[in-house]
Design a protein around this motif. Sequence first.
Motif, mmCIF file in Angstrom:
data_model
loop_
_atom_site.group_PDB
_atom_site.id
_atom_site.type_symbol
_atom_site.label_atom_id
_atom_site.label_comp_id
_atom_site.label_asym_id
_atom_site.label_seq_id
_atom_site.Cartn_x
_atom_site.Cartn_y
_atom_site.Cartn_z
ATOM 1 N N GLU A 244 0.788 -1.237 0.000
ATOM 2 C CA GLU A 244 0.000 0.000 0.000
ATOM 3 C C GLU A 244 0.820 1.288 0.000
ATOM 4 N N LEU A 245 2.131 1.235 -0.054
ATOM 5 C CA LEU A 245 2.957 2.429 0.104
ATOM 6 C C LEU A 245 3.033 3.256 -1.174
ATOM 7 N N THR A 246 3.001 4.573 -1.021
ATOM 8 C CA THR A 246 3.341 5.447 -2.144
ATOM 9 C C THR A 246 4.834 5.319 -2.408
ATOM 10 N N SER A 274 3.308 -4.726 -7.826
ATOM 11 C CA SER A 274 2.503 -3.945 -6.888
ATOM 12 C C SER A 274 1.533 -3.061 -7.647
ATOM 13 N N ASN A 275 0.316 -2.949 -7.119
ATOM 14 C CA ASN A 275 -0.614 -1.956 -7.673
ATOM 15 C C ASN A 275 -0.684 -0.744 -6.761
ATOM 16 N N ALA A 276 0.270 -0.666 -5.819
ATOM 17 C CA ALA A 276 0.446 0.547 -5.018
ATOM 18 C C ALA A 276 1.470 1.406 -5.764
ATOM 19 N N ASN A 277 2.625 1.648 -5.158
ATOM 20 C CA ASN A 277 3.693 2.396 -5.839
ATOM 21 C C ASN A 277 3.162 3.663 -6.500
ATOM 22 N N GLU A 278 2.261 4.351 -5.794
ATOM 23 C CA GLU A 278 1.643 5.550 -6.375
ATOM 24 C C GLU A 278 2.681 6.646 -6.565
ATOM 25 N N THR A 279 2.745 7.194 -7.784
ATOM 26 C CA THR A 279 3.697 8.250 -8.102
ATOM 27 C C THR A 279 3.379 9.515 -7.309
ATOM 28 N N CYS A 306 5.630 -12.176 -6.624
ATOM 29 C CA CYS A 306 5.707 -12.083 -5.167
ATOM 30 C C CYS A 306 4.724 -11.021 -4.692
ATOM 31 N N GLY A 307 3.829 -11.394 -3.772
ATOM 32 C CA GLY A 307 3.004 -10.392 -3.138
ATOM 33 C C GLY A 307 1.539 -10.395 -3.475
ATOM 34 N N HIS A 308 0.959 -9.198 -3.507
ATOM 35 C CA HIS A 308 -0.490 -9.029 -3.535
ATOM 36 C C HIS A 308 -1.100 -9.027 -4.928
#
Length: 338
Positions: A244-246, A274-279, A306-308
Amino acid sequence: MIRYPSLSKPIRVGVTAPSSGLHLDEHPFLEEAVYRMESKGYHFKIGQTCWTQYKAKSAPAEVRAAELNSMLQDDSLQLIFPPWGGELLIEILGLIDFENIKPKWILGYSDISVLLLAMTLKTGIATAHGPNLVDLRGQTSDPTTAMWEKVLSTKVGEEIIQYPSELYQLRWQHDYVTDWIYHLTEPTKWKTINNTPIHIKGRLLGGCIDVIRHLIGTPFGDIGRFQKKYINNEPIIWYLENCELTVTDLRRSLIQMKLAGWFERCSGILFGRSNANETVNDYHVLDVYMELAEELNVPIAYDMDCGHLPPQLTFINGAYAEVRIYNNNGNMVKQIFM
């Protein structure tokens, strides 16, 4: 030396919820997963924490820890398999009786990776980062997910090789049921900085960076002690996935890991999809990867299984690994139980 748990049939599985349990309407997820595995010959001991969820946790910390400790000390159990992750597993770390654990596999990801990493760092017992139990409730499993059984059945001195998935899931569609639960639609491609082929070796450690970063500075995150006591200062390959991290929060977390010495004697880093990694503004996740590669002078791969965004490989914390990514053919992760 790393201690590797072993499996022998009949396999008895302990199910406990050290993080989140299931609300009443979610109980069928666990019931169906248990049914599927029982049909394959597995036997189960299911804890009470699995069936409750209140205030972002399955039960108070003392209750969760007591049930987990009981299963960790139960000689009849060979595998502890939480239903899924959650948010507040870290609350129970100080209550776990690490001194009296009977070596057995623990398998999971997300918030469960806090337990996995802490367990391996504190005790030298290998732990398994892979699917959660409810992910196995389908009629079958895709080939990547299904490898968890072969990986956990690997014997000391043997090796196991895993390859990239063909497709991965971009989003959950709970109203559209498939035979294998996931909705695999997007082509998988493991990538490296500047498309440079990499071939790295070392001991695997990692998990969900959102939560394992909170082990820094605690007795459960002493990387230096682990390196000296259990792996003779061999290099580490980190696998990390962002839930969930930006990108700026990801960057801060990686810098904290670096300042805490977590990347000393690191031979490479594998980042999961990841579908987080928000710019943030014009700061992109690729900027994070490139800056880290330059600062640490290590190869970095990303968009790994690996991961979500499943499916995912089963990574063994503490195992010796060889990772090859050639961007076309020959991509693989080999783990050796040594």
